[in-house]
Design an enzyme around this catalytic site. Structure first.
Site, PDB file in Angstrom:
ATOM      1  CE  LYS A   1      -2.704 -20.857  -0.279  1.00 27.58           C
ATOM      2  NZ  LYS A   1      -2.630 -20.143   0.605  1.00 27.58           N
TER       3      LYS A   1
ATOM      4  N   PRO B   1      -2.741 -16.146  -5.729  1.00 29.29           N
ATOM      5  CG  PRO B   1      -3.335 -14.005  -6.422  1.00 29.29           C
ATOM      6  CD  PRO B   1      -3.433 -14.982  -5.364  1.00 29.29           C
TER       7      PRO B   1
ATOM      8  CD  GLU C   1     -15.151 -29.132   4.506  1.00 24.70           C
ATOM      9  OE1 GLU C   1     -15.969 -28.455   4.330  1.00 24.70           O
ATOM     10  OE2 GLU C   1     -14.137 -28.587   5.198  1.00 24.70           O
TER      11      GLU C   1
ATOM     12  CB  CYS D   1     -17.787 -25.101   6.437  1.00 22.82           C
ATOM     13  SG  CYS D   1     -16.517 -26.685   7.257  1.00 22.82           S
TER      14      CYS D   1
ATOM     15  CD  GLU E   1     -19.957 -20.912   4.364  1.00 23.74           C
ATOM     16  OE1 GLU E   1     -19.605 -22.020   5.099  1.00 23.74           O
ATOM     17  OE2 GLU E   1     -19.316 -20.732   3.183  1.00 23.74           O
TER      18      GLU E   1
END
Length: 477
Positions: free
Chosen positions: A171, A205, A246, A280, A380
């Site tokens: 996904k 969802p 991650e 990230c 972040e």
């Protein structure tokens, strides 16, 4: 406009019934760039069933057979490189020339090549006295990937899963789903057997939560926010499936007092602002000696002045838009918070860059005289916002660096390699870059603390998709 309404299940493109449509927005223009379908539980069930059925055969293929498939994937991927770069550019705004073609698209191929070489030499059996230790495919894998480095994040999961003998349901992010369709086309053309790889689009969802809790999923591999990672662990708990995460980061970049300030800060700003700060492992907290704070501010300001912000399709653009309206609003809000909490605005700030009237563009922003308790030093931001934090001593710099709930990456600059290496060993992070060292596809990628569980990339990432079995008495005389 791209029309990607079908899902890829059991080796075929199927038109999903009862699936509402979602417009995918070009972040440069805020206009519709394509349309996808949003899946539901029934589509997940179809895809998981296909993967479970395919696992029975794919898991018993030989390494040589899987190498042959992966080599074909690399060949087809290479032929589609320009298509992939253009898709990434459209879906999340990576500058076509300087980033999508040069880094975003090639990273995916790099993972497939690296994994193929690992598979060629990996020992799946080991003799220990009278016992044989086997490493076997983990099973059916649920993969949920983000929008910021879309092909990189898919490839670093799909490649080792294929190599290990797993089957999977992917996904991708509904914000940036185009490159996932191209990956499915590549795998299909390369001859990946039906059911081994399946693609279902959807939101959290409708697809993500149900997929991670599905009883026929053996392993969840997720990349995204720490908040979502916690929800996935909870969803997976009832079936006690393995989870690899991650997650986020707030990486410290320690500029020691013996470093070349001009080189270290200039290169660090470029690394921070690459991909519009949407990485990230971005070095978002720059720690500099207090005595050099004014000099650091000047160098950072000059480095930002050299950044060309604009349409990501323009050849001279070095920083494109943020990926979505939601991300734009989040980053703008945190820039405002930084100002409200008293951080010194060196350059950039709120609002669109000069001369830009639409799109999710943000100014390259540098705050200075930040303390580590400010919101912009704790959260972040995931945008082109750099925080410069002064320190008095090396010990204080290390303490500030480690004072964070995250632990993904770290950076150290020093004129003395041994000193940089010594400091690196005291940082509580999954990786540390010394003096601007680039990423290494053979090195493990992942974090400590709330930056995740498990590792991706290289041998360590490959082994995330393996289970260990002991066959006792197998070597009895």
């Amino acid at each position: 406009m791209r029309n990607y309404q079908n899902f890829y299940i059991n080796g075929e493109w199927i038109a999903p019934s009862g699936a509402p449509l979602l417009d995918v927005i070009d972040p440069n223009t805020e206009e519709v760039a394509g349309v996808i379908s949003l899946g539901n539980h029934s589509h997940v069930d179809q895809a998981v069933a296909a993967a479970k059925h395919a696992f029975a055969e794919w898991s018993f293929t030989t390494p040589a057979q899987r190498v042959a498939v992966l080599e074909r994937v690399c060949e087809v991927y290479g032929a589609r490189m320009q298509d992939i770069a253009e898709a990434i550019n459209e879906e999340m705004g990576a500058p076509l020339t300087s980033l999508a073609i040069e880094a975003q698209a090639p990273m995916g191929l790099g993972h497939f090549i690296t994994t193929t070489e690992i598979l060629k030499n990996y020992a799946f059996e080991e003799k220990k006295g009278t016992t044989t230790i086997l490493r076997e495919p983990a099973g059916v894998v649920a993969m949920i990937t983000p929008w910021n480095w879309p092909m990189n994040q898919m490839a670093c999961k799909v490649a080792p899963a294929l190599a290990a003998g797993c089957t999977m349901v992917l996904k991708p992010s509904e914000v940036a789903p185009f490159s996932a369709y191209l990956l499915a086309e590549i795998l299909h053309e390369a001859g990946v057997p039906p059911g081994v790889f399946n693609l279902v689009n959807g939101d959290g969802p409708g697809v993500g939560s149900y997929l991670t809790a599905h009883p026929d999923i053996d392993l969840v591999s997720f990349t995204g926010s720490s908040r979502a990672g916690k929800m996935i662990v909870k969803a997976a708990a009832d079936t006690l499936k393995n989870v690899s995460l991650e997650l986020g980061g707030k990486s410290a970049n320690i500029i020691l007092d013996d470093a070349d300030m001009q080189e270290a800060i200039t290169s660090s700003v470029a690394t921070m602002m690459m991909n519009t700060g949407q990485s990230c492992n971005a070095p978002s907290r720059m720690l500099v000696p207090k005595s050099s704070l004014a000099k650091a501010e000047d160098i950072a300001r000059m480095a930002c002045e050299g950044i060309v912000v604009g349409d990501s399709r323009a050849a001279n653009t070095t920083m494109g838009p943020l990926a979505s309206k939601m991300q734009f609003e989040k980053v703008q809000g945190l820039i405002g918070t930084g100002i409200d909490e008293g951080a010194k605005l060196v350059c950039g700030g709120p609002g669109l860059p000069d001369g830009i009237g639409k799109g999710y563009f943000t100014r390259a922003t540098v705050f200075s005289d930040v303390n580590n308790q400010m919101t912009i030093a704790r959260e972040e931001i995931f945008g082109p916002v750099l925080c410069i934090i002064p320190y008095e001593t090396e010990e204080e710099a290390i303490a500030i660096a480690n004072d964070t709930p995250y632990g993904l990456s770290g950076y150290v600059f020093s004129g003395d390699h041994d000193r940089a290496s010594r400091v690196a060993r005291r940082l509580r992070t999954g990786a540390v870059h010394l003096n601007g060292a680039p990423v290494d596809l053979e090195a493990p990628f992942g974090g400590y603390k709330q930056s995740g569980m498990g590792r991706e990339w290289g041998v360590h990432g490959f082994e995330e998709f393996l289970e260990v079995k002991a066959v006792l008495g197998d070597n009895a005389a």
